[in-house]
Scaffold this motif. Structure first.
Motif, short mmCIF file in Angstrom:
data_model
loop_
_atom_site.label_atom_id
_atom_site.label_comp_id
_atom_site.label_asym_id
_atom_site.label_seq_id
_atom_site.Cartn_x
_atom_site.Cartn_y
_atom_site.Cartn_z
N GLY A 58 0.80 -1.22 0.00
CA GLY A 58 0.00 0.00 0.00
C GLY A 58 0.83 1.27 0.00
O GLY A 58 0.52 2.23 -0.71
N ASP A 59 1.91 1.30 0.78
CA ASP A 59 2.76 2.50 0.83
C ASP A 59 3.46 2.74 -0.51
O ASP A 59 3.52 3.87 -0.99
CB ASP A 59 3.79 2.38 1.95
CG ASP A 59 3.16 2.42 3.32
OD1 ASP A 59 2.09 3.03 3.47
OD2 ASP A 59 3.76 1.85 4.26
N ALA A 60 3.97 1.69 -1.11
CA ALA A 60 4.64 1.83 -2.41
C ALA A 60 3.64 2.27 -3.48
O ALA A 60 3.97 3.10 -4.34
CB ALA A 60 5.31 0.52 -2.80
N MET A 61 2.44 1.72 -3.44
CA MET A 61 1.41 2.08 -4.42
C MET A 61 1.01 3.55 -4.27
O MET A 61 0.74 4.23 -5.25
CB MET A 61 0.18 1.19 -4.28
CG MET A 61 0.41 -0.28 -4.61
SD MET A 61 0.77 -0.59 -6.35
CE MET A 61 2.53 -0.80 -6.31
N ARG A 62 1.00 4.04 -3.03
CA ARG A 62 0.65 5.45 -2.78
C ARG A 62 1.69 6.39 -3.39
O ARG A 62 1.37 7.51 -3.78
CB ARG A 62 0.57 5.71 -1.27
CG ARG A 62 -0.78 5.42 -0.68
CD ARG A 62 -1.74 6.47 -1.11
NE ARG A 62 -3.03 6.31 -0.47
CZ ARG A 62 -4.00 7.17 -0.62
NH1 ARG A 62 -3.84 8.25 -1.35
NH2 ARG A 62 -5.15 6.98 -0.05
N LYS A 63 2.93 5.96 -3.46
CA LYS A 63 4.00 6.80 -3.99
C LYS A 63 4.06 6.76 -5.51
O LYS A 63 4.72 7.59 -6.13
CB LYS A 63 5.35 6.37 -3.41
CG LYS A 63 5.47 6.64 -1.94
CD LYS A 63 6.76 6.10 -1.38
CE LYS A 63 6.81 6.31 0.13
NZ LYS A 63 7.90 5.59 0.76
N THR A 64 3.41 5.77 -6.12
CA THR A 64 3.51 5.58 -7.57
C THR A 64 2.13 5.62 -8.21
O THR A 64 1.69 6.66 -8.69
CB THR A 64 4.23 4.26 -7.89
OG1 THR A 64 3.54 3.18 -7.24
CG2 THR A 64 5.67 4.28 -7.41
N LEU A 65 1.44 4.51 -8.19
CA LEU A 65 0.16 4.34 -8.84
C LEU A 65 -0.89 5.35 -8.37
O LEU A 65 -1.72 5.80 -9.16
CB LEU A 65 -0.35 2.91 -8.61
CG LEU A 65 -1.64 2.49 -9.28
CD1 LEU A 65 -1.45 2.40 -10.78
CD2 LEU A 65 -2.11 1.15 -8.72
N SER A 66 -0.85 5.70 -7.11
CA SER A 66 -1.87 6.57 -6.53
C SER A 66 -1.31 7.86 -5.95
O SER A 66 -1.89 8.45 -5.04
CB SER A 66 -2.66 5.80 -5.46
OG SER A 66 -3.35 4.72 -6.02
N ALA A 67 -0.19 8.32 -6.48
CA ALA A 67 0.45 9.54 -5.95
C ALA A 67 -0.44 10.77 -6.08
O ALA A 67 -0.27 11.73 -5.34
CB ALA A 67 1.78 9.78 -6.67
N ASP A 68 -1.41 10.71 -6.99
CA ASP A 68 -2.29 11.86 -7.22
C ASP A 68 -3.48 11.90 -6.27
O ASP A 68 -4.28 12.84 -6.33
CB ASP A 68 -2.80 11.84 -8.67
CG ASP A 68 -3.60 10.59 -8.98
OD1 ASP A 68 -3.21 9.48 -8.54
OD2 ASP A 68 -4.61 10.70 -9.69
N LEU A 69 -3.62 10.93 -5.38
CA LEU A 69 -4.80 10.83 -4.53
C LEU A 69 -4.55 11.36 -3.13
O LEU A 69 -3.44 11.25 -2.59
CB LEU A 69 -5.26 9.38 -4.43
CG LEU A 69 -5.67 8.70 -5.74
CD1 LEU A 69 -5.99 7.24 -5.48
CD2 LEU A 69 -6.85 9.43 -6.37
#
Length: 186
Positions: free
Chosen positions: A47-58
């Motif tokens: 989840g943390d890695a995805m927040r920095k990449t895939l979902s950085a705009d959220l």
């Protein structure tokens, strides 16, 4: 579980949900290593890695958290549908969001397991791996799941791991046992 594949190279998404610092990521990486050592195809969508990449705009409001899990769930479903065991350690605080990911898997005929990493907020705050609880106490952070933003405990998870009663290795063994019981691994 959606699909009962028997012992095979079938994929599955394993959503590990729980409070921040509950131990989700630690368990996921321990299980991933065991699976790799046994020759399985495995991915960890942290989840943390995805927040920095895939979902950085959220953001971290309810809509942003729902969209984050939707994106991760889509990626996990595609990987699992193609034979990968996908471990997804993510807070995923809202039942509605988790249910939407499960529905997507069901609709595509892809296996899905929900694991609640059940660690009391007091223990999570003591562990405070990322310093979130300290920032919240200092007034530097609002909307911390389990403190000033809700966490909706899963009503019928496939597995509950009470991390305060066992080591990380023992918790990983519980998840491995579930994967064996469900015949995703031998």
């Amino acid at each position: 579980m959606v699909v009962s594949p028997g012992s095979c190279d079938c994929g599955v998404t394993v959503l590990l949900t729980g409070l921040p610092s509950a131990g989700k990521t630690t368990i996921a990486f321990l299980v991933a290593q065991r699976l790799r050592d046994a020759g399985h195809r495995v991915e960890v969508l942290d989840g943390d890695a995805m927040r920095k990449t895939l979902s950085a705009d959220l953001g971290f409001d309810r809509e942003g958290r729902h969209e984050n899990l939707r994106r991760i769930g889509l990626m996990a479903e595609v990987l699992a549908r193609n034979g990968v065991i996908v471990l997804v350690p993510v807070v995923a605080p809202y039942a509605e969001s988790r249910d939407a990911v499960r529905r997507r898997h069901t609709e595509s005929g892809t296996a899905f397991l929900e694991v609640h990493v059940a660690t009391p907020v007091e223990v999570c705050a003591e562990r405070d791996v990322k310093g979130l609880y300290a920032k919240q106490r200092a007034g530097e952070l609002t909307g911390l799941t389990g403190v000033d933003d809700p966490y909706e405990v899963p009503k019928e998870p496939d597995l509950v791991i009470p991390t305060v009663r066992q080591s990380a290795d023992e918790a990983a063994s519980l998840l491995m046992d579930l994967l064996k019981e469900q015949r995703f691994v031998a």
